[in-house]
Design a protein around this motif. Structure first.
Motif, PDB file in Angstrom:
ATOM      1  N   VAL A 381      40.918  12.613  30.560  1.00  5.76           N
ATOM      2  CA  VAL A 381      41.317  11.769  29.439  1.00  5.76           C
ATOM      3  C   VAL A 381      40.967  10.322  29.798  1.00  5.76           C
ATOM      4  O   VAL A 381      41.525   9.764  30.744  1.00  5.76           O
ATOM      5  CB  VAL A 381      42.842  11.893  29.190  1.00  5.76           C
ATOM      6  N   ALA A 382      40.041   9.734  29.049  1.00  2.00           N
ATOM      7  CA  ALA A 382      39.607   8.360  29.347  1.00  2.00           C
ATOM      8  C   ALA A 382      40.495   7.388  28.572  1.00  2.00           C
ATOM      9  O   ALA A 382      40.198   7.030  27.437  1.00  2.00           O
ATOM     10  CB  ALA A 382      38.141   8.183  28.972  1.00  2.00           C
ATOM     11  N   LEU A 383      41.587   6.969  29.203  1.00  2.00           N
ATOM     12  CA  LEU A 383      42.492   6.020  28.535  1.00  2.00           C
ATOM     13  C   LEU A 383      41.823   4.666  28.339  1.00  2.00           C
ATOM     14  O   LEU A 383      42.251   3.874  27.493  1.00  2.00           O
ATOM     15  CB  LEU A 383      43.766   5.835  29.352  1.00  2.00           C
ATOM     16  N   CYS A 384      40.764   4.426  29.109  1.00  2.00           N
ATOM     17  CA  CYS A 384      40.039   3.148  28.966  1.00  2.00           C
ATOM     18  C   CYS A 384      39.464   2.986  27.569  1.00  2.00           C
ATOM     19  O   CYS A 384      39.192   1.869  27.144  1.00  2.00           O
ATOM     20  CB  CYS A 384      38.920   3.070  30.010  1.00  2.00           C
ATOM     21  N   SER A 385      39.302   4.097  26.844  1.00  2.00           N
ATOM     22  CA  SER A 385      38.701   3.970  25.512  1.00  2.00           C
ATOM     23  C   SER A 385      39.677   4.347  24.387  1.00  2.00           C
ATOM     24  O   SER A 385      39.268   4.568  23.261  1.00  2.00           O
ATOM     25  CB  SER A 385      37.418   4.807  25.438  1.00  2.00           C
ATOM     26  N   VAL A 386      40.973   4.412  24.717  1.00  4.96           N
ATOM     27  CA  VAL A 386      41.975   4.800  23.702  1.00  4.96           C
ATOM     28  C   VAL A 386      42.926   3.627  23.454  1.00  4.96           C
ATOM     29  O   VAL A 386      43.506   3.085  24.399  1.00  4.96           O
ATOM     30  CB  VAL A 386      42.786   6.025  24.188  1.00  4.96           C
ATOM     31  N   ALA A 387      43.098   3.248  22.206  1.00  5.33           N
ATOM     32  CA  ALA A 387      44.016   2.145  21.878  1.00  5.33           C
ATOM     33  C   ALA A 387      45.446   2.536  22.239  1.00  5.33           C
ATOM     34  O   ALA A 387      45.816   3.713  22.141  1.00  5.33           O
ATOM     35  CB  ALA A 387      43.927   1.827  20.388  1.00  5.33           C
ATOM     36  N   GLU A 388      46.239   1.543  22.641  1.00  6.80           N
ATOM     37  CA  GLU A 388      47.630   1.835  23.033  1.00  6.80           C
ATOM     38  C   GLU A 388      48.377   2.549  21.899  1.00  6.80           C
ATOM     39  O   GLU A 388      49.138   3.479  22.141  1.00  6.80           O
ATOM     40  CB  GLU A 388      48.333   0.516  23.378  1.00  6.80           C
ATOM     41  N   ARG A 389      48.098   2.143  20.660  1.00  4.63           N
ATOM     42  CA  ARG A 389      48.825   2.752  19.524  1.00  4.63           C
ATOM     43  C   ARG A 389      48.471   4.231  19.350  1.00  4.63           C
ATOM     44  O   ARG A 389      49.194   4.976  18.700  1.00  4.63           O
ATOM     45  CB  ARG A 389      48.529   1.979  18.230  1.00  4.63           C
ATOM     46  N   ASP A 390      47.317   4.664  19.912  1.00  8.06           N
ATOM     47  CA  ASP A 390      46.912   6.074  19.764  1.00  8.06           C
ATOM     48  C   ASP A 390      47.430   6.968  20.882  1.00  8.06           C
ATOM     49  O   ASP A 390      47.259   8.189  20.825  1.00  8.06           O
ATOM     50  CB  ASP A 390      45.377   6.178  19.722  1.00  8.06           C
ATOM     51  N   VAL A 391      48.037   6.368  21.908  1.00  7.79           N
ATOM     52  CA  VAL A 391      48.484   7.184  23.048  1.00  7.79           C
ATOM     53  C   VAL A 391      49.521   8.242  22.611  1.00  7.79           C
ATOM     54  O   VAL A 391      49.426   9.400  23.027  1.00  7.79           O
ATOM     55  CB  VAL A 391      48.988   6.305  24.215  1.00  7.79           C
ATOM     56  N   PRO A 392      50.500   7.898  21.727  1.00  8.73           N
ATOM     57  CA  PRO A 392      51.450   8.940  21.319  1.00  8.73           C
ATOM     58  C   PRO A 392      50.772  10.150  20.670  1.00  8.73           C
ATOM     59  O   PRO A 392      51.073  11.299  21.011  1.00  8.73           O
ATOM     60  CB  PRO A 392      52.355   8.208  20.307  1.00  8.73           C
ATOM     61  N   ARG A 393      49.812   9.895  19.757  1.00  5.20           N
ATOM     62  CA  ARG A 393      49.136  11.027  19.101  1.00  5.20           C
ATOM     63  C   ARG A 393      48.296  11.822  20.110  1.00  5.20           C
ATOM     64  O   ARG A 393      48.230  13.055  20.050  1.00  5.20           O
ATOM     65  CB  ARG A 393      48.237  10.498  17.967  1.00  5.20           C
ATOM     66  N   LEU A 394      47.707  11.110  21.042  1.00  5.27           N
ATOM     67  CA  LEU A 394      46.897  11.760  22.080  1.00  5.27           C
ATOM     68  C   LEU A 394      47.762  12.726  22.900  1.00  5.27           C
ATOM     69  O   LEU A 394      47.431  13.907  23.069  1.00  5.27           O
ATOM     70  CB  LEU A 394      46.297  10.676  22.984  1.00  5.27           C
ATOM     71  N   VAL A 395      48.888  12.234  23.380  1.00  2.00           N
ATOM     72  CA  VAL A 395      49.772  13.053  24.218  1.00  2.00           C
ATOM     73  C   VAL A 395      50.304  14.241  23.399  1.00  2.00           C
ATOM     74  O   VAL A 395      50.304  15.393  23.876  1.00  2.00           O
ATOM     75  CB  VAL A 395      50.947  12.205  24.762  1.00  2.00           C
ATOM     76  N   GLU A 396      50.714  13.941  22.190  1.00  2.00           N
ATOM     77  CA  GLU A 396      51.291  14.994  21.336  1.00  2.00           C
ATOM     78  C   GLU A 396      50.280  16.120  21.089  1.00  2.00           C
ATOM     79  O   GLU A 396      50.607  17.300  21.203  1.00  2.00           O
ATOM     80  CB  GLU A 396      51.662  14.338  19.997  1.00  2.00           C
ATOM     81  N   SER A 397      49.035  15.744  20.764  1.00  2.00           N
ATOM     82  CA  SER A 397      48.019  16.772  20.486  1.00  2.00           C
ATOM     83  C   SER A 397      47.728  17.586  21.737  1.00  2.00           C
ATOM     84  O   SER A 397      47.613  18.820  21.664  1.00  2.00           O
ATOM     85  CB  SER A 397      46.702  16.127  20.042  1.00  2.00           C
ATOM     86  N   ILE A 398      47.602  16.919  22.875  1.00  2.00           N
ATOM     87  CA  ILE A 398      47.290  17.659  24.106  1.00  2.00           C
ATOM     88  C   ILE A 398      48.438  18.628  24.411  1.00  2.00           C
ATOM     89  O   ILE A 398      48.204  19.811  24.696  1.00  2.00           O
ATOM     90  CB  ILE A 398      47.039  16.697  25.291  1.00  2.00           C
ATOM     91  N   ALA A 399      49.673  18.134  24.320  1.00  2.00           N
ATOM     92  CA  ALA A 399      50.834  18.991  24.622  1.00  2.00           C
ATOM     93  C   ALA A 399      50.853  20.184  23.660  1.00  2.00           C
ATOM     94  O   ALA A 399      51.079  21.330  24.076  1.00  2.00           O
ATOM     95  CB  ALA A 399      52.118  18.176  24.508  1.00  2.00           C
ATOM     96  N   LYS A 400      50.595  19.909  22.379  1.00  2.00           N
ATOM     97  CA  LYS A 400      50.632  20.977  21.365  1.00  2.00           C
ATOM     98  C   LYS A 400      49.560  22.045  21.656  1.00  2.00           C
ATOM     99  O   LYS A 400      49.852  23.244  21.648  1.00  2.00           O
ATOM    100  CB  LYS A 400      50.378  20.360  19.977  1.00  2.00           C
ATOM    101  N   GLN A 401      48.346  21.609  21.944  1.00  2.00           N
ATOM    102  CA  GLN A 401      47.261  22.582  22.141  1.00  2.00           C
ATOM    103  C   GLN A 401      47.421  23.345  23.458  1.00  2.00           C
ATOM    104  O   GLN A 401      47.049  24.510  23.541  1.00  2.00           O
ATOM    105  CB  GLN A 401      45.895  21.888  22.071  1.00  2.00           C
ATOM    106  N   ILE A 402      47.970  22.684  24.473  1.00  2.00           N
ATOM    107  CA  ILE A 402      48.196  23.429  25.729  1.00  2.00           C
ATOM    108  C   ILE A 402      49.283  24.474  25.497  1.00  2.00           C
ATOM    109  O   ILE A 402      49.162  25.636  25.935  1.00  2.00           O
ATOM    110  CB  ILE A 402      48.567  22.467  26.887  1.00  2.00           C
TER     111      ILE A 402
END
Ligand code: PLP
Length: 408
Positions: A381-402
């Motif tokens: 996961v390249a956090l260097c290219s993800v806006a801070e405001r998108d981190v919640p959706r990023l984590v949520e989607s990864i957790a959901k799909q795993i």
């Protein structure tokens, strides 16, 4: 049937990370709300490449005759001194160091492989590693093998490093080890002082068996939670007992990925050894890329030596690091709450989530508009290219799909 030599007929030209990035960008251009966590470059929260203004300005000010001319094969002396100073500061070992300019950190790694391993010999690195390590080895007709990066306790598995180093030395009488810390790509892991102590113990113990060259890949050094001091305090005393090299890069340090400026730094107490190493490295430069980008070397030398520019760079970089650190803090808060399994992460461009069927999970994440880079057993996961405001959706989607994968 083919003019290519047989061993090169099936070389893959496409880099899977670039291919995923292209797909993510195409979806975004088509109007979809995409989180693109594939790119290994620092983007601001608006998705634009973060550039240090003072460095960009310095580049523009380089006189035409400086950028047009050939740089010295080894690199300009002021650049080389500045790199050693950037890395080793006022340490006494700076007087025992030599540097050679290279096209990025990649060039430095390439020089190390070509000069400290024979053809067909094996380079050793951690089980998670930056893919181009293998490409660089293959291209140079060398092999790559790995030690287990993490033990059961989630910490650096130096016992396995010792075992693998032992067998590489038994097999070939010499070893070349690549270690990437701080902010290891792809895991995000930074070795702590105790882990460096153990690395040094292992190298010292095994050095009776053959010549060991250790390369510390410090491409992300400026983004670590702590500086390089802990590493340097421990690694530098090895110089002479082992060959200590640093792969230094301006790509991330000065947000000038395309400039292709880097250096290989070698530390050894014996001036005669240094002279021979320098000659071999410069010979390799001539035999591969000749000289590096003259304007780039001049600009990077200037921003490292001009006191006013140095201060501006430090403050601009500080702002970028703070931007990244906020994403890291948000990630740690949410990802640990969501019970994602990932290595200790205190800063840097990437983190990595362990999961079964990473390729399947990554594919399903795409349906959510989330792009990450899968590899065996993990997602980068390249956090260097993800806006801070998108981190919640990023984590949520990864957790959901795993979770969906485990349930399925
Ligand atoms: C671990 C690591 N080492 C070295 C590099 C070297 O990069 P460059 O050749 O652009 O300096 C990179 C770039 O992504 C990297 O991730």
């Amino acid at each position: 049937v083919t003019f290519l030599i047989p061993s090169h007929t099936a070389r893959p030209s496409d880099d899977p990370i670039f291919a995923l990035n292209t797909e993510a960008r195409a979806r975004r251009d088509a109007g979809q709300d995409v989180i693109n966590a594939t790119v290994g470059a620092l983007l601001d929260d608006e998705g634009k490449l973060a550039v240090l203004g003072s460095v960009a300005q310095t580049l523009k000010e380089i006189p035409a005759d400086v950028s047009a001319r050939y740089a010295p094969l080894a690199g300009p002396p002021d650049f080389l001194r500045a790199v050693i100073d950037d890395l080793l500061g006022g340490r006494p070992e700076a007087a025992q160091a030599l540097a050679v300019a290279t096209p990025g950190g990649s060039g430095a790694l390439r020089l190390a492989i070509a000069n400290f391993l024979e053809h067909q010999q094996t380079l050793l690195t951690s089980s998670y590693y930056w893919g181009p390590y293998k490409t660089l080895a293959d291209e140079a007709d060398r092999h790559l093998s790995t030690f287990r990066m993490f033990g059961e306790d989630g910490r650096l598995d130096t016992a396995d490093l010792g075992r693998k180093l032992h067998s590489v030395l038994e097999a070939q009488g010499r070893a070349l080890v690549f270690l990437n810390s701080p902010c290891h790509n792809p895991t995000g892991y930074s070795f702590d002082n105790e882990e460096w102590d153990r690395v040094v113990d292992v190298i010292l113990r095994e050095s009776v068996r053959g010549k060991i060259t250790v390369v510390i890949d410090v491409a992300y050094a400026r983004y670590g939670a702590t500086g390089l001091d802990g590493c340097l305090d421990r690694i530098l005393p090895l110089a002479g007992k082992a060959m200590v090299l640093f792969a230094w890069s301006a790509s991330k340090t000065f947000t000038e990925y395309g400039l292709r400026v880097g250096a290989l730094v070698a530390v050894h107490p014996d001036p005669d050894v240094r002279r021979r190493v320098a000659s071999a490295l410069v010979f390799s430069c001539r035999g591969t890329w000749s000289n590096c980008n003259s304007g780039g070397l001049a600009a990077i030398a200037r921003v490292m030596t001009d006191p006013e520019l140095r201060a501006r760079v430090a403050s601009e970089r500080g702002a970028l690091k703070a931007l990244l650190d906020r994403r890291v803090a948000r990630w740690n808060e949410l990802a640990s709450a969501a019970k994602l399994s990932y290595p200790r992460y205190s800063g840097g461009f990437f983190t990595m989530v362990f999961c079964d069927d990473a390729f399947g999970v990554a594919e399903r994440l795409k349906a959510d508009g989330v792009f990450v880079v899968p590899q065996n057993g993990a997602l980068r996961v390249a956090l260097c290219s993800v806006a801070e405001r998108d981190v919640p959706r990023l984590v949520e989607s990864i957790a959901k799909q795993i979770a969906a994968t485990s349930a399925g």
